[in-house]
Design a protein around this motif. Structure first.
Motif, PDB file in Angstrom:
ATOM      1  N   VAL A 198      50.852  57.351   7.596  1.00  0.00           N
ATOM      2  CA  VAL A 198      51.457  58.426   8.392  1.00  0.00           C
ATOM      3  C   VAL A 198      51.624  57.976   9.835  1.00  0.00           C
ATOM      4  O   VAL A 198      52.697  58.129  10.437  1.00  0.00           O
ATOM      5  N   ALA A 199      50.583  57.408  10.401  1.00  0.00           N
ATOM      6  CA  ALA A 199      50.650  56.916  11.782  1.00  0.00           C
ATOM      7  C   ALA A 199      51.621  55.752  11.908  1.00  0.00           C
ATOM      8  O   ALA A 199      52.308  55.618  12.924  1.00  0.00           O
TER       9      ALA A 199
ATOM     10  N   ASN B 228      60.087  55.514   4.379  1.00  0.00           N
ATOM     11  CA  ASN B 228      60.256  56.369   5.574  1.00  0.00           C
ATOM     12  C   ASN B 228      60.461  55.524   6.820  1.00  0.00           C
ATOM     13  O   ASN B 228      61.212  55.891   7.718  1.00  0.00           O
TER      14      ASN B 228
ATOM     15  N   ARG C 218      58.784  54.763  14.425  1.00  0.00           N
ATOM     16  CA  ARG C 218      59.876  55.586  14.968  1.00  0.00           C
ATOM     17  C   ARG C 218      59.878  55.567  16.493  1.00  0.00           C
ATOM     18  O   ARG C 218      60.925  55.531  17.112  1.00  0.00           O
ATOM     19  N   GLU C 219      58.687  55.607  17.064  1.00  0.00           N
ATOM     20  CA  GLU C 219      58.560  55.673  18.520  1.00  0.00           C
ATOM     21  C   GLU C 219      58.925  54.364  19.217  1.00  0.00           C
ATOM     22  O   GLU C 219      59.669  54.359  20.192  1.00  0.00           O
TER      23      GLU C 219
ATOM     24  N   ILE D  24      54.416  55.340  10.301  1.00  0.00           N
ATOM     25  CA  ILE D  24      55.761  55.922  10.397  1.00  0.00           C
ATOM     26  C   ILE D  24      56.013  56.407  11.813  1.00  0.00           C
ATOM     27  O   ILE D  24      57.062  56.125  12.413  1.00  0.00           O
ATOM     28  N   GLU D  25      55.066  57.142  12.379  1.00  0.00           N
ATOM     29  CA  GLU D  25      55.218  57.691  13.728  1.00  0.00           C
ATOM     30  C   GLU D  25      55.389  56.583  14.767  1.00  0.00           C
ATOM     31  O   GLU D  25      56.273  56.650  15.618  1.00  0.00           O
ATOM     32  N   VAL D  26      54.536  55.569  14.690  1.00  0.00           N
ATOM     33  CA  VAL D  26      54.592  54.472  15.664  1.00  0.00           C
ATOM     34  C   VAL D  26      55.903  53.702  15.521  1.00  0.00           C
ATOM     35  O   VAL D  26      56.555  53.381  16.516  1.00  0.00           O
TER      36      VAL D  26
ATOM     37  N   ALA E 209      63.784  55.412   9.167  1.00  0.00           N
ATOM     38  CA  ALA E 209      63.704  55.708  10.608  1.00  0.00           C
ATOM     39  C   ALA E 209      64.411  54.626  11.396  1.00  0.00           C
ATOM     40  O   ALA E 209      64.912  54.832  12.450  1.00  0.00           O
TER      41      ALA E 209
ATOM     42  N   ALA F  79      48.559  51.284  14.032  1.00  0.00           N
ATOM     43  CA  ALA F  79      48.363  52.476  13.212  1.00  0.00           C
ATOM     44  C   ALA F  79      47.240  52.206  12.227  1.00  0.00           C
ATOM     45  O   ALA F  79      47.057  51.077  11.784  1.00  0.00           O
TER      46      ALA F  79
END
Length: 81
Positions: free
Chosen positions: A46-47, A77, A53-54, A49-51, A81, A42
């Motif tokens: 923001v990225a 965050n 979670r994924e 967090i997304e990575v 997650a 990332a």
């Protein structure tokens, strides 16, 4: 993931840093260790967090000063997650 039936699973790592050269260096160095697997990257909080979670990594190397959202701001965050 590269594991054999008798070995431990690889440590799954995400690298979160805004500098591409630094992420590349970490990929190179950590890639030399057979027990480490880079499963995501990332370039901002923001990225990250997304990575996270994924892919749900075992380890997250998180820069604390990134654009859009710092690692410090993203960490709660990510933990949630």
């Amino acid at each position: 993931m590269t594991t054999s039936p008798t070995s431990e699973p690889a440590c799954r790592i995400v690298i979160a840093d805004d500098q591409e050269a630094y992420r590349a260096m970490l990929r190179l160095v950590l890639g030399l260790e057979p027990d480490f697997e880079i499963v995501g990257e990332a370039r901002d909080g923001v990225a990250a967090i997304e990575v996270a979670r994924e892919v749900r990594p075992d380890v997250l190397l998180l820069d604390i000063t990134m654009p859009n959202m710092s690692g410090v701001e993203a960490l709660p965050n990510i933990i949630e997650a």
